[in-house]
Design an enzyme around this catalytic site. Sequence first.
Site, mmCIF file in Angstrom:
data_model
loop_
_atom_site.group_PDB
_atom_site.id
_atom_site.type_symbol
_atom_site.label_atom_id
_atom_site.label_comp_id
_atom_site.label_asym_id
_atom_site.label_seq_id
_atom_site.Cartn_x
_atom_site.Cartn_y
_atom_site.Cartn_z
ATOM 1 N N TRP A 165 74.741 24.567 38.959
ATOM 2 C CA TRP A 165 74.430 26.086 39.487
ATOM 3 C C TRP A 165 73.539 25.726 40.738
ATOM 4 O O TRP A 165 72.829 24.697 40.936
ATOM 5 C CB TRP A 165 73.733 26.862 38.476
ATOM 6 C CG TRP A 165 74.010 28.274 38.920
ATOM 7 C CD1 TRP A 165 73.085 29.160 39.207
ATOM 8 C CD2 TRP A 165 75.453 29.116 38.736
ATOM 9 N NE1 TRP A 165 73.633 30.400 39.336
ATOM 10 C CE2 TRP A 165 75.021 30.369 39.112
ATOM 11 C CE3 TRP A 165 76.584 28.497 38.451
ATOM 12 C CZ2 TRP A 165 75.982 31.296 38.940
ATOM 13 C CZ3 TRP A 165 77.577 29.762 38.362
ATOM 14 C CH2 TRP A 165 77.347 31.015 38.645
ATOM 15 N N ASP A 218 68.309 31.347 47.165
ATOM 16 C CA ASP A 218 68.153 32.773 47.577
ATOM 17 C C ASP A 218 68.876 33.398 46.492
ATOM 18 O O ASP A 218 69.296 33.117 45.505
ATOM 19 C CB ASP A 218 68.717 32.993 49.052
ATOM 20 C CG ASP A 218 70.068 33.213 49.101
ATOM 21 O OD1 ASP A 218 70.826 32.318 48.466
ATOM 22 O OD2 ASP A 218 70.817 33.861 49.775
ATOM 23 N N GLU A 267 72.318 33.161 45.722
ATOM 24 C CA GLU A 267 72.533 31.759 44.953
ATOM 25 C C GLU A 267 73.241 30.879 46.046
ATOM 26 O O GLU A 267 74.130 30.105 45.520
ATOM 27 C CB GLU A 267 73.148 31.993 43.634
ATOM 28 C CG GLU A 267 72.714 33.070 42.975
ATOM 29 C CD GLU A 267 73.073 33.025 41.528
ATOM 30 O OE1 GLU A 267 74.365 33.518 41.105
ATOM 31 O OE2 GLU A 267 72.566 32.925 40.635
ATOM 32 N N GLU A 268 72.983 30.973 47.248
ATOM 33 C CA GLU A 268 73.895 30.237 48.072
ATOM 34 C C GLU A 268 73.223 29.217 48.947
ATOM 35 O O GLU A 268 73.788 28.046 49.368
ATOM 36 C CB GLU A 268 74.718 31.247 49.018
ATOM 37 C CG GLU A 268 75.752 32.059 48.252
ATOM 38 C CD GLU A 268 76.707 32.753 49.171
ATOM 39 O OE1 GLU A 268 77.553 33.474 48.688
ATOM 40 O OE2 GLU A 268 75.861 33.487 50.224
ATOM 41 N N GLU A 300 80.422 45.821 41.057
ATOM 42 C CA GLU A 300 79.627 45.245 42.172
ATOM 43 C C GLU A 300 80.046 45.555 43.671
ATOM 44 O O GLU A 300 78.885 45.649 44.540
ATOM 45 C CB GLU A 300 79.823 43.742 41.982
ATOM 46 C CG GLU A 300 78.827 42.710 43.201
ATOM 47 C CD GLU A 300 79.171 41.147 42.661
ATOM 48 O OE1 GLU A 300 78.377 40.457 42.049
ATOM 49 O OE2 GLU A 300 80.178 40.620 42.902
#
Length: 494
Positions: free
Chosen positions: A148, A204, A207-208, A428
């Site tokens: 992850w 960040d 998550e990138e 979302e």
Amino acid sequence: MLLKPLVALNMLAGAVVASPDSTLHAKKARLEAYIQNEKTVALQGVLNNFGPNGSLCRGAAPGVAIAGNSETNPPYIYTWTRDTALTVMSLIGEFLEGNSSLEQLIQQYITASAKMQTVTNPSGSLSDGAGLGEPKYNINITAFNDPWGRPQRDGPALRASALIAYGNHLLAQGQQAKALDNVWPVVSNDLAYVGEYWNGTGFDLWEEVNGSSFFTTAAQYKALVEGESFATALGKPCDACTVAPEILCHLQDYWNGTAVISNYPTNGRSGVDINSVITSITIFDPAATCDDATFQPCSARALANHKVLIDGFRSTYGVNKGREPGEAAAVGRYTEDIFMGGNPWYLATLASAEQLYDALYQWDRQGSLSVTELSLPFFRDLVANVKTGVYPKSTRGYKTITDAVRSYADGFISVVREYTPTHGGLSEEYHRDTGVQVSAPDLTWSYASFLTAIARRNGSVPPSWSSSVALTFPQKCNPTTVKGAYATATPSPW
Ligand SMILES: *[C@@H]1O[C@H](CO)[C@@H](O)[C@H](O)[C@H]1NC(C)=O
Ligand SMILES: *[C@@H]1O[C@H](CO)[C@@H](O)[C@H](O)[C@H]1NC(C)=O
Ligand SMILES: *[C@@H]1O[C@H](CO)[C@@H](O)[C@H](O)[C@H]1NC(C)=O
Ligand SMILES: *[C@@H]1O[C@H](CO)[C@@H](O)[C@H](O)[C@H]1NC(C)=O
Ligand SMILES: *[C@@H]1O[C@H](CO)[C@@H](O)[C@H](O)[C@H]1NC(C)=O
Ligand SMILES: *[C@@H]1O[C@H](CO)[C@@H](O)[C@H](O)[C@H]1NC(C)=O
Ligand SMILES: *[C@@H]1O[C@H](CO)[C@@H](O)[C@H](O)[C@H]1NC(C)=O
């Protein structure tokens, strides 16, 4: 824009026509009705995703929330430290406004957080604090061991802020012992993490990007400032809190003179990202002036950035066709986004409204608003002939400008209304060309962002975190960190 031809046609047909005023009135009534109804849906939507009783929680531990109602693509039956902390912050807002039935869940969240801190995971363990930077866990509070984007260093800061908000409530109620025994030990670990690791790279909030994130830096600063006050109130030291001025110093690095560049490295993007607006609403201090240094919602920097960001989405999404500068639009994370096809997000569109409601609150409290060279382009879209200067609350100019800002903010809620299905559930995302819902249904954070946006619209704001007493920072930034001390927190039964 359709109004004129419609009126003309109706007149030819001899029908009774709505005047523009009553059309506006009907539009406003529709929005108010939507908000009233959606507020109930959103609160229930949050509660459905929390263990132990939520109807969608799938056996999540007490005080643990799933991210969204989706098993695969995307797989959201996990719990994220960031999403949950922001969501609990919104519940604490509802609780402080008088909904006492939410208190048990808030307490369960604190107990669950204490346990989560002890879980050894791929980011590390509690012994040196590194494990606190783990972004997500299984919903039974065990480690998620697959690859992850880790660590993510905003989580501990946001969790500390949520716990401090509840801790301050306990103190105000004279419940010093509970704040000391059940809240402080968890907060202390998270503050120590921030003081020790704020200067390390991490992923960040999307998550990138592995590097530095504006949102993360700002959340860390706020946590240490309010952590210092909370520690003092409890008679505890906060060594980590001494690095707050260095973090504020570093926060200035993200401002490029025109906009917030939300990530370093930018990984080939512009860096213009809703990260920045979510930052402004997260570190919103209702008692602050329009400080540029903390990018307060009413600051010239934050308003200038708001325009740059929103304008970027106008030509990006098909649904924004015809939504000209000064009119609200569908908003996503950043224009280069390709996740799930690259769509507008509810939480991004709602944050765009929330920043403006926050700004309106701050101007009202200050008794004036300023239009500067930097913020002029933002204001000019809303009031064409506006000039730079100070507009005291008693003036017609103030009323014209604030009415326009409020109606612009309401426009973002209307965009969300337009793309909300009749059942009211918020996923979302909504599709960039059709507006149809995309990605996980029942996203916890979508509901939480509805609750906070609507609370601010209604004049309900969080307590001040005293941003203004802490505004000084060194001329030259230093990467000073403080080695932390960590200990297992064991809250007693509430
Ligand atoms: C208060 O919270 C409960 C859930 O605990 C919810 O059912 C209720 O609608 C809320 N009340 C208001 C006024 O929002
Ligand atoms: C969950 O349900 C149980 C049993 O009905 C109840 O006692 C408890 O208060 C509920 N917990 C929350 C957080 O609502
Ligand atoms: C916790 O959940 C994970 C993921 O679903 C599962 O693999 C594990 O067996 C569970 N652990 C316990 C102790 O229930
Ligand atoms: C560490 O701090 C220095 C000084 O503020 C700053 O230049 C650098 O970008 C920081 N690095 C990270 C990853 O925060
Ligand atoms: C993130 O960046 C740091 C510093 O460049 C590097 O040490 C680390 O291995 C990177 N992490 C990942 C997962 O790529
Ligand atoms: C700052 O970023 C904005 C948005 O990408 C860009 O338009 C502007 O040129 C940049 N300014 C400077 C001084 O680099
Ligand atoms: C707005 O605030 C009023 C007064 O506090 C309250 O009665 C009302 O329910 C609130 N509306 C929403 C949508 O939260």
